[in-house]
Design an enzyme around this catalytic site. Structure first.
Site, PDB file in Angstrom:
ATOM      1  N   HIS A 167     -21.276  21.501  64.365  1.00 22.21           N
ATOM      2  CA  HIS A 167     -19.926  20.994  64.108  1.00 22.21           C
ATOM      3  C   HIS A 167     -19.936  20.084  62.887  1.00 22.21           C
ATOM      4  O   HIS A 167     -20.938  19.421  62.593  1.00 22.21           O
ATOM      5  CB  HIS A 167     -19.334  20.297  65.332  1.00 22.21           C
ATOM      6  N   ASP A 210     -17.591  17.602  62.195  1.00 25.37           N
ATOM      7  CA  ASP A 210     -16.974  16.287  62.354  1.00 25.37           C
ATOM      8  C   ASP A 210     -17.958  15.270  62.905  1.00 25.37           C
ATOM      9  O   ASP A 210     -19.010  15.619  63.452  1.00 25.37           O
ATOM     10  CB  ASP A 210     -15.749  16.374  63.270  1.00 25.37           C
ATOM     11  N   GLU A 262     -15.290  18.893  67.129  1.00 18.78           N
ATOM     12  CA  GLU A 262     -16.082  19.122  68.342  1.00 18.78           C
ATOM     13  C   GLU A 262     -16.068  17.881  69.222  1.00 18.78           C
ATOM     14  O   GLU A 262     -15.958  17.977  70.449  1.00 18.78           O
ATOM     15  CB  GLU A 262     -17.523  19.488  67.954  1.00 18.78           C
TER      16      GLU A 262
END
Length: 368
Positions: A76, A78, A139
């Protein structure tokens, strides 16, 4: 002897963690990675997500290989907060932030490892498996990017997520399902000094329920927690309303259902006892997954670790990841450790040696 360009690996990792990408603000990191993947030779597709999910996009990318087999590699993009303007420092082979932010090894260590492994494979002209990339937004706090990932692009039947901690060689084959509860308790206001007995205190209802509730560690497979409580405006008013957010997790679906039912019925019984109204919204965040330790896919992963002199170990976790969602969508997925430690805190760190080791694993696995 490593096959990895350690200096380039760490430089890329540092570059990535300096890009602000707290959840829902992934546009800059997504654009950077889409361009870099294209530069390595991937065919890149930017997959749109709803605007309320992110200002960025999910990334699907593919690099055809000449070896048998194909694999999805996923991370992910983020980070949790505080994750802006990160200033990384390296002392004695340990990378951390200067202390006022997280580091972002969760999950940019995985991204850096995947991309460095592919760079080295290509530089050495080695045959490799077909590689599919799935980089996701948002996520943290709900696995939203993977939930919105367009699976029609994916050709592989197996995936590796690089998004766990622990020793290198840790293979997460079992992860819990999670249920979220949002509870609104409505009592009755009254003047706390003049006529408290005419009111119904919503906090009294909640306290009664929580006092009888099984919480924290329920058993080896199950946990439950109340994490948000909001209510009250003044000390001279009997608290009329209270809002609570809670969760339950279990590796066992039956145990999860039983725990959730226990929590709901305990709240409802307390509300009835005091004459309060209660509204409970119960939502499944994600489902559990369990992959057999003797699965051929697990054997292949173990063999690649062993070939590098790393002892592989299957394990369960109490946390959810994109692996939960991909498994739910029919893509057999495990989660591997990158060595990240103390994630979601300003004390987060990762060892250079661990980053090299997981990158070496990717190099070996993709070329076997």
């Amino acid at each position: 002897m490593t096959n990895i360009n350690q200096e380039r690996l760490i430089e890329h990792f540092i570059e990535l963690i300096k890009i602000n990408s707290e959840s829902q603000n992934e546009k800059a990191i997504a654009e950077t990675l889409a361009e870099q993947l294209g530069g390595i030779g991937f065919d890149v597709t930017k997959l749109p997500v709803p605007e309320n999910i992110s200002n960025g996009f999910n990334i699907y990318a593919t690099l055809p290989g000449s070896l048998e087999g194909s694999i999805v590699l996923s991370c992910h993009m983020d980070t949790v907060a505080p994750g802006n303007y990160i200033e990384p420092i390296i002392i004695d082979g340990i990378i951390s932030s200067k202390g006022d932010t997280i580091l972002g090894g969760d999950d940019k260590s995985g991204i850096a490892a995947i991309m460095e492994a592919v760079r080295c494979i290509k530089a050495n002209g080695l045959a490799h498996k077909t590689i599919e990339i799935a980089f996701t937004v948002y996520e943290e706090g709900g696995l939203h990017g993977s939930k919105h990932f367009d699976m029609s692009f994916v050709k592989s039947t197996e995936a590796i997520v690089l998004d766990s901690g622990g020793a290198i060689g840790t293979i997460i084959t079992t992860a819990p399902g999670q249920q979220n509860l949002k509870i609104n308790i409505t009592g009755k206001p009254a003047h706390a000094g003049l006529a408290p007995e005419t009111g119904i205190n919503a906090l009294t209802v909640a306290a009664d329920a929580i006092g009888q509730m099984k919480l924290s560690r329920i058993d080896a497979e199950t946990t439950a927690n109340i994490g948000v409580v909001q209510g009250g405006q003044a000390t001279n008013v009997v608290m009329p309303t209270l809002y609570i957010e809670a969760e339950a997790r279990s590796l066992n679906d039956v145990k999860l259902a039983n725990q959730v039912e226990h929590m709901i019925t305990t709240f409802e019984a307390a509300a009835e006892k005091y004459g309060a109204q209660i509204d409970v919204v119960s939502t499944r965040a994600y489902n559990a997954y369990n992959i057999d330790d003797n699965d051929v896919f697990i054997d292949d992963i173990k063999a690649a670790f062993s070939a590098n002199g790393v002892e592989p170990k299957t394990n369960s976790t109490g946390g959810g990841s994109d692996a939960n969602i991909f498994n739910e969508k029919g893509l057999k997925t495990v989660n591997l450790s990158t060595g990240m430690a103390k994630v979601h805190t300003t004390e987060e760190y990762i060892a250079v040696a661990d980053m090299v080791s997981i990158t070496d694993f990717m190099y070996t696995y993709l070329t076997r």
